[in-house]
Motif scaffolding. Sequence first.
Motif, mmCIF file in Angstrom:
data_model
loop_
_atom_site.group_PDB
_atom_site.id
_atom_site.type_symbol
_atom_site.label_atom_id
_atom_site.label_comp_id
_atom_site.label_asym_id
_atom_site.label_seq_id
_atom_site.Cartn_x
_atom_site.Cartn_y
_atom_site.Cartn_z
ATOM 1 N N LEU A 154 0.841 -1.198 0.000
ATOM 2 C CA LEU A 154 0.000 0.000 0.000
ATOM 3 C C LEU A 154 0.875 1.247 0.000
ATOM 4 N N THR A 155 0.422 2.284 -0.680
ATOM 5 C CA THR A 155 1.172 3.534 -0.715
ATOM 6 C C THR A 155 1.120 4.204 0.654
ATOM 7 N N PRO A 156 2.079 5.077 0.936
ATOM 8 C CA PRO A 156 2.032 5.820 2.210
ATOM 9 C C PRO A 156 0.725 6.586 2.392
ATOM 10 N N GLU A 157 0.205 7.144 1.308
ATOM 11 C CA GLU A 157 -1.054 7.887 1.400
ATOM 12 C C GLU A 157 -2.211 6.972 1.805
ATOM 13 N N ALA A 158 -2.238 5.755 1.211
ATOM 14 C CA ALA A 158 -3.301 4.803 1.547
ATOM 15 C C ALA A 158 -3.197 4.368 3.003
ATOM 16 N N LEU A 159 -1.979 4.160 3.473
ATOM 17 C CA LEU A 159 -1.780 3.771 4.866
ATOM 18 C C LEU A 159 -2.252 4.872 5.809
ATOM 19 N N GLY A 162 -5.822 4.727 6.268
ATOM 20 C CA GLY A 162 -6.317 3.504 6.880
ATOM 21 C C GLY A 162 -6.893 2.518 5.886
ATOM 22 N N VAL A 163 -6.493 2.626 4.635
ATOM 23 C CA VAL A 163 -6.986 1.722 3.598
ATOM 24 C C VAL A 163 -6.377 0.336 3.775
ATOM 25 N N THR A 164 -7.149 -0.684 3.507
ATOM 26 C CA THR A 164 -6.629 -2.051 3.460
ATOM 27 C C THR A 164 -7.115 -2.694 2.169
ATOM 28 N N PRO A 165 -6.430 -3.754 1.694
ATOM 29 C CA PRO A 165 -6.871 -4.431 0.476
ATOM 30 C C PRO A 165 -8.230 -5.097 0.625
ATOM 31 N N PHE A 166 -8.719 -5.169 1.860
ATOM 32 C CA PHE A 166 -9.965 -5.893 2.115
ATOM 33 C C PHE A 166 -11.181 -4.972 2.203
ATOM 34 N N ASP A 173 -4.022 2.927 -4.786
ATOM 35 C CA ASP A 173 -3.602 2.775 -3.390
ATOM 36 C C ASP A 173 -2.449 1.784 -3.231
ATOM 37 N N VAL A 174 -2.109 1.079 -4.303
ATOM 38 C CA VAL A 174 -1.085 0.032 -4.242
ATOM 39 C C VAL A 174 0.112 0.439 -5.092
#
Length: 229
Positions: A154-159, A162-166, A173-174
């Motif tokens: 996951l990209t730093p922005e997605a982290l 609080g984004v998750t692949p689920f 985001d990846v």
Amino acid sequence: MTPEHAALIDGEPLPRERVDSFLDRRPFRGAGLYQSAAPPRGATSHDEPAPARRQTEAPSVARQRRRWATQVLVTDELARRACADRGLKVPEEVSPAKTLTLAESDVADLGSIVAAALAHSPAARTLLAALESEQTVPETAVRDYYARNQDRFLTPEALRRGVTPFDGASPDDVLPYDQVREGIERELHRAAGRQAFFGWLDQARSGVVYSHGHEHPGDPSHPDHEHRH
């Protein structure tokens, strides 16, 4: 009569005094997870001389420490022979450390005996490097790892969001495959080398016969056995 050898390696003795010397010269420093990191449960992570510590050890702990040390030295001896058979030059340690320090990550990935053998033995490290160089990682394996472990990329922005692949991560985001491919391949290559080392060691130890009190710490035939590696 107590045998003078700790083990017979393809019929050749590993002297008990070599195990004694190893225990005396290399006090053990734990790696945080000390019960898994090095000698068995009960040994402590201190800097005081080994004899002073050993006076306070329970007999079962002392026996397990000896068995553990025997495994480290057997692995070293087997690696020396394997390097000689392969024509590999083993570097000599100019001033070997007197304290055996193990990283928690190595203990978790390798098990305490193999981690300690690699920390102690230049021959084991040389053999591991040779085995790793022989491994190949198919492109399909790298792509499969990337696809199955999107949470690791996951990209730093997605982290930060609080984004998750689920829960609906978008392609943006990846991290792109090309950006992380080299690191994945390096990690899988290293893992394949370690797996080859484990396979070699399991086969090489089949010709070892241990004297009483020097059996593998996890050997269920003795009452103090522990299922640790």
